[in-house]
Write an enzyme that holds these catalytic residues in place. Structure first.
Site, PDB file in Angstrom:
ATOM      1  N   GLY A  13       0.836  -1.206   0.000  1.00 40.17           N
ATOM      2  CA  GLY A  13       0.000   0.000   0.000  1.00 40.17           C
ATOM      3  C   GLY A  13       0.866   1.249   0.000  1.00 40.17           C
ATOM      4  O   GLY A  13       0.527   2.262   0.608  1.00 40.17           O
ATOM      5  N   ASP A  63      -1.567  -7.463  -6.021  1.00 37.18           N
ATOM      6  CA  ASP A  63      -2.780  -7.432  -5.203  1.00 37.18           C
ATOM      7  C   ASP A  63      -2.491  -8.385  -4.048  1.00 37.18           C
ATOM      8  O   ASP A  63      -2.375  -9.598  -4.249  1.00 37.18           O
ATOM      9  CB  ASP A  63      -3.968  -7.925  -6.048  1.00 37.18           C
ATOM     10  N   VAL A  64      -2.343  -7.841  -2.843  1.00 33.84           N
ATOM     11  CA  VAL A  64      -1.893  -8.660  -1.707  1.00 33.84           C
ATOM     12  C   VAL A  64      -2.884  -9.753  -1.327  1.00 33.84           C
ATOM     13  O   VAL A  64      -2.525 -10.686  -0.611  1.00 33.84           O
ATOM     14  CB  VAL A  64      -1.575  -7.795  -0.452  1.00 33.84           C
ATOM     15  N   ASN A  90       0.652  -2.660   5.156  1.00 35.54           N
ATOM     16  CA  ASN A  90      -0.115  -1.427   5.315  1.00 35.54           C
ATOM     17  C   ASN A  90      -1.313  -1.362   4.362  1.00 35.54           C
ATOM     18  O   ASN A  90      -2.242  -0.595   4.599  1.00 35.54           O
ATOM     19  CB  ASN A  90       0.826  -0.230   5.087  1.00 35.54           C
ATOM     20  N   TYR A 155     -14.629  -3.740   8.384  1.00 38.24           N
ATOM     21  CA  TYR A 155     -13.309  -3.131   8.572  1.00 38.24           C
ATOM     22  C   TYR A 155     -12.783  -3.395   9.993  1.00 38.24           C
ATOM     23  O   TYR A 155     -11.625  -3.779  10.177  1.00 38.24           O
ATOM     24  CB  TYR A 155     -13.423  -1.631   8.301  1.00 38.24           C
ATOM     25  N   LYS A 159      -9.428  -5.481  11.129  1.00 42.70           N
ATOM     26  CA  LYS A 159      -8.332  -4.846  11.876  1.00 42.70           C
ATOM     27  C   LYS A 159      -8.153  -5.483  13.257  1.00 42.70           C
ATOM     28  O   LYS A 159      -7.024  -5.562  13.757  1.00 42.70           O
ATOM     29  CB  LYS A 159      -8.581  -3.340  11.994  1.00 42.70           C
TER      30      LYS A 159
END
Ligand code: NAP
Length: 247
Positions: A13, A63-64, A90, A155, A159
Site C-alpha cells: 500500500g 494485489d496482496v 499497510n 473493517y 483490523k
C-alpha cells in the site's frame, strides 16, 4: 547515517497515503525499500521521489489478497537484495455500510485485502526471515480494530483480526529473532478518511486531546521505530497512534 542503514524493507500500500509516507521514512533512515501496491503509475512516482532524494527504492505490482502475487513480491525482494529485514503490511481498504445493509461482497473484499492479504505476506516472509534468523513485521491495523465503529463491521473485524494474528505470529516466531507488532492509527488525513462527512469529523475532533487529526508522518515515525534497533525487545504489541483519542 539513519538507523536502518543497510536494511531492506517491503511496504504494501505504498502508492499513497500512510504507506507512501512509511516508504519515504524507511528510505530516509537508510533502508532499501520495495514499494508494493496495484497502481503502477503512482508506485513509479513514489520510488522515483525516493531515488531523487538519494534513497534506495524499487517497486512491484501486486494485489496482496492473491497468494501468488503476495509470494511473488516477497521472492522478488529476497532475490534482488539477498534478504528482507522489514515487512510492513499497510495495504487496506474500506467498504463501509450499516450492518443490516452490508453486502457479502463488502464483507468479503475488506477481509480479503486487510486480513488475508497481511496473512499471505506474513506466511511468505516467514521462511526467509527464519533462515536469516531475524526480521521485523509491522502490521498497520486501526484503533477501530480495538474499539469498533458503526458502519464498519467488516473493517473493524479485519483490523481486530490483524491485531490477534500479529500476537500469534509474535509468539510463533519470537524464538527466531523475528518481532511482529501492530500499529493502530486513529483518524489520519488521507484519501481514505476524505470520505467522512464534516459532521463525523467534528464529532471525532472534539475527543482528541492533542487537538488535531493525525498525519501520515505520525504513523510512519512509529513504524520506522519498530523496524529499527531501538525496538529490539518489543514484540506482540499494539501501538496506538490516536492523539489520545483512546486511553
Ligand atoms: P489509502 O490512502 O486509501 O491507501 C491505501 C493503500 O493500500 C494504497 O496504496 C492502495 O494502493 C493499497 N491497496 C489497496 N488494496 C490493495 C491490494 N489489494 N493490494 C495491494 N495494495 C492495495 O489509505 P491510508 O489512509 O493510507 O491507509 C493505509 C492503512 O492504514 C490501511 O491499512 C488503513 O486501514 C490504515 N488506517 C488508516 C487510517 C486513516 O485514518 N487514514 C486510520 C487507521 C488505519 P493501490 O490503490 O495502488 O492498490
Amino acid at each position: 547515517m539513519g538507523h536502518l542503514e543497510g536494511r531492506t524493507a517491503l511496504v504494501t500500500g505504498a502508492s499513497r497515503g500512510i504507506g507512501k509516507e512509511i516508504a519515504r521514512k524507511l528510505a530516509e533512515e537508510g533502508a532499501a525499500v520495495l514499494c508494493v501496491a496495484t497502481n503502477e503509475g503512482l508506485l513509479r512516482e513514489v520510488s522515483g521521489e525516493i531515488a531523487a532524494k538519494g534513497g534506495k527504492a524499487a517497486y512491484a505490482i501486486a494485489d496482496v489478497s492473491r497468494a501468488a502475487e503476495a509470494e511473488g513480491v516477497i521472492e522478488k525482494a529476497v532475490k534482488d537484495w539477498g534478504r528482507l529485514d522489514v515487512l510492513v503490511n499497510n495495504a487496506g481498504i474500506t467498504r463501509d455500510n450499516l450492518l443490516m445493509r452490508m453486502k457479502d461482497e463488502e464483507w468479503d473484499r475488506v477481509l480479503e485485502v486487510n486480513l488475508k492479504g497481511a496473512f499471505l505476506m506474513c506466511r511468505a516472509v516467514a521462511r526467509p526471515m527464519m533462515k536469516q534468523r531475524g526480521g521485523r513485521i509491522v502490521n498497520v491495523s486501526s484503533v477501530v480494530g480495538r474499539i469498533g465503529n458503526p458502519g464498519q463491521a467488516n473493517y473493524s473485524a479485519s483490523k481486530g483480526g490483524l491485531i490477534a494474528m500479529t500476537k500469534s505470529i509474535a509468539k510463533e516466531l519470537g524464538s527466531r529473532g523475528i518481532t511482529a507488532n501492530a500499529v493502530c492509527p486513529g483518524f489520519i488525513d488521507t484519501e481514505m478518511t476524505q470520505k467522512m462527512t464534516e459532521e463525523q469529523k467534528k464529532l471525532l475532533f472534539g475527543n482528541i486531546p492533542l487537538g488535531r487529526f493525525g498525519k501520515p508522518a505520525d504513523v510512519a515515525a512509529v513504524v520506522a521505530f519498530l523496524a529499527g534497533p531501538g525496538a529490539d525487545f518489543i514484540t506482540g504489541q499494539e501501538i496506538v497512534v490516536v492523539g489520545g483519542l483512546t486511553m
